[in-house]
Write a protein that holds these residues in place. Structure first.
Motif, PDB file in Angstrom:
ATOM      1  N   ILE A 113     -40.515 -51.286  18.936  1.00 24.11           N
ATOM      2  CA  ILE A 113     -40.877 -52.415  18.148  1.00 24.11           C
ATOM      3  C   ILE A 113     -42.450 -52.189  17.887  1.00 24.11           C
ATOM      4  CG2 ILE A 113     -39.343 -54.032  18.925  1.00 24.11           C
ATOM      5  CD1 ILE A 113     -41.436 -54.835  20.989  1.00 24.11           C
ATOM      6  N   GLY A 114     -43.048 -50.874  17.949  1.00 27.31           N
ATOM      7  CA  GLY A 114     -44.421 -50.843  17.641  1.00 27.31           C
ATOM      8  C   GLY A 114     -44.693 -50.211  16.173  1.00 27.31           C
ATOM      9  N   GLU A 115     -45.604 -49.558  16.013  1.00 27.04           N
ATOM     10  CA  GLU A 115     -46.115 -49.247  14.759  1.00 27.04           C
ATOM     11  C   GLU A 115     -45.888 -47.678  14.600  1.00 27.04           C
ATOM     12  OE1 GLU A 115     -50.185 -50.270  13.993  1.00 27.04           O
ATOM     13  OE2 GLU A 115     -49.783 -52.524  13.712  1.00 27.04           O
ATOM     14  N   ALA A 116     -45.392 -46.963  15.782  1.00 27.69           N
ATOM     15  CA  ALA A 116     -45.165 -45.533  15.872  1.00 27.69           C
ATOM     16  C   ALA A 116     -43.941 -45.448  16.540  1.00 27.69           C
ATOM     17  CB  ALA A 116     -46.567 -44.921  16.120  1.00 27.69           C
ATOM     18  N   GLU A 117     -43.373 -44.165  16.460  1.00 29.37           N
ATOM     19  CA  GLU A 117     -42.265 -43.870  17.339  1.00 29.37           C
ATOM     20  C   GLU A 117     -42.709 -43.691  18.593  1.00 29.37           C
ATOM     21  OE1 GLU A 117     -41.031 -40.165  15.824  1.00 29.37           O
ATOM     22  OE2 GLU A 117     -42.442 -38.862  16.666  1.00 29.37           O
ATOM     23  N   ALA A 118     -41.752 -44.176  19.560  1.00 31.38           N
ATOM     24  CA  ALA A 118     -41.991 -44.352  21.045  1.00 31.38           C
ATOM     25  C   ALA A 118     -41.154 -42.996  21.781  1.00 31.38           C
ATOM     26  CB  ALA A 118     -41.851 -45.627  21.587  1.00 31.38           C
ATOM     27  N   GLU A 119     -42.007 -42.215  22.434  1.00 32.73           N
ATOM     28  CA  GLU A 119     -41.320 -41.467  23.357  1.00 32.73           C
ATOM     29  C   GLU A 119     -41.062 -42.082  24.692  1.00 32.73           C
ATOM     30  OE1 GLU A 119     -41.617 -36.636  24.459  1.00 32.73           O
ATOM     31  OE2 GLU A 119     -43.123 -37.440  23.286  1.00 32.73           O
ATOM     32  N   VAL A 120     -40.050 -41.782  25.355  1.00 32.54           N
ATOM     33  CA  VAL A 120     -39.409 -42.611  26.306  1.00 32.54           C
ATOM     34  C   VAL A 120     -38.907 -41.827  27.237  1.00 32.54           C
ATOM     35  CG1 VAL A 120     -38.007 -44.427  27.309  1.00 32.54           C
ATOM     36  CG2 VAL A 120     -39.269 -44.620  24.976  1.00 32.54           C
ATOM     37  N   VAL A 121     -39.336 -41.807  28.611  1.00 33.64           N
ATOM     38  CA  VAL A 121     -38.646 -40.930  29.811  1.00 33.64           C
ATOM     39  C   VAL A 121     -37.851 -41.654  30.549  1.00 33.64           C
ATOM     40  CG1 VAL A 121     -39.218 -39.353  31.767  1.00 33.64           C
ATOM     41  CG2 VAL A 121     -40.345 -39.090  29.577  1.00 33.64           C
TER      42      VAL A 121
END
Length: 285
Positions: A272-280
């Motif tokens: 839901i941000g303004e850039a793609e989110a890297e998630v671990v």
């Protein structure tokens, strides 16, 4: 929005609440007690013991140091990190291998400390290296030390969570041949000596990913401990929402403890941000 997993408890761990130290050559954040940071509340989570987010300056690094009885892995976010076994010197390493490896984005380097091993990790490049250092507690002590390095595809991470680690298929009773074969429960992953699964994904803006608790790879199927971390990769522009909950929105550097979940439960992630989110995702017993 309604909670998809109403039985799950989700408790955020905010970036600014982590342990932090800036040594000049090393800027580090600790989710759990580590080195000079101690918290009686944050010792471990299931078999997850350490989650450090590190930035190491050019020409610096961790000199040769010992490890034992821990499963240790580095997840490279940007830059370059060179692993050297205690027997390998700069200029004498030859080709990339278990004893020597220049890690770049997409690489994961894994160490079974076992009964004792020594190595160094240094930034021999001209720029900063940013990576996660993660430790898990193994299911038995005195294991044979071992290294594994594997590269995971960026494009695949943009399609969904990519499994990174899964339990050694032979389990705690593995014999010497099975240890040597090092076959993971899930194909194309790195084997870990724990009832533990790691996944990583890069969620595009307004996209949704799902994580199946246990990753179809674990023995313990009830009361899993899932930790989610959003690395600081996009200058604060990335943000995710867990399980549709407004009180479970994570920004960069934030994490979340998820308890009360069972293998097979499906956890939703929304960028839901303004850039793609890297998630671990670190899914442990």
């Amino acid at each position: 929005m309604s909670k998809a997993l109403s039985h799950a408890k989700i408790v955020p761990r905010r970036s600014g609440d982590r342990g932090h130290a800036d040594h000049g050559w090393l800027n580090t954040y600790h989710t759990f007690s580590f080195a000079d940071y101690y918290s009686s509340q944050f010792q471990h989570f299931g078999s997850l013991r350490v989650l450090n987010e590190d930035r190491v300056a050019a020409g610096s690094g961790f000199p040769t140091h010992p490890h034992r009885d821990a499963e240790i892995f580095s997840y490279i976010l940007s830059g370059e990190l060179t692993h050297r076994d205690s027997m390998v010197r700069k200029g004498a390493e030859g080709m990339q291998g278990d004893d020597f490896y220049r890690m770049k984005r997409g690489d994961v380097q894994f160490t079974t400390g076992g009964k004792g091993i020594a190595h160094s990790e240094g930034n021999e490049s001209d720029g900063e290296v940013h990576f996660l250092q993660i430790w898990a507690l193994p299911w038995s002590r005195g294991l044979i030390p071992r290294y594994h390095t594997r590269t995971f595809d960026e494009n695949a991470k943009r399609e969904g969570f990519v499994p990174i680690l899964s339990p050694l298929k032979a389990g705690p009773g593995a014999n010497a041949a099975e240890e040597e074969a090092a076959e993971p429960t899930l194909p194309n992953t790195i084997p870990i000596h724990a009832d533990f699964v790691m996944g990583a994904g890069i969620i595009g803006v307004d996209k949704r990913f799902k994580w199946t608790v246990g990753g179809n790879a674990v023995k313990k199927t009830t009361d899993r401990n899932v930790y989610v971390h959003v690395p600081m990769c996009k200058n604060g522009s990335a943000k995710i929402r867990l399980d549709g909950r407004e009180d479970a929105v994570l920004g960069e550097g934030d994490g979340a403890f998820i308890t009360g979940v069972n293998a097979g439960d499906v956890l939703s992630f929304e960028s839901i941000g303004e850039a793609e989110a890297e998630v671990v995702v670190l899914d442990s017993d």
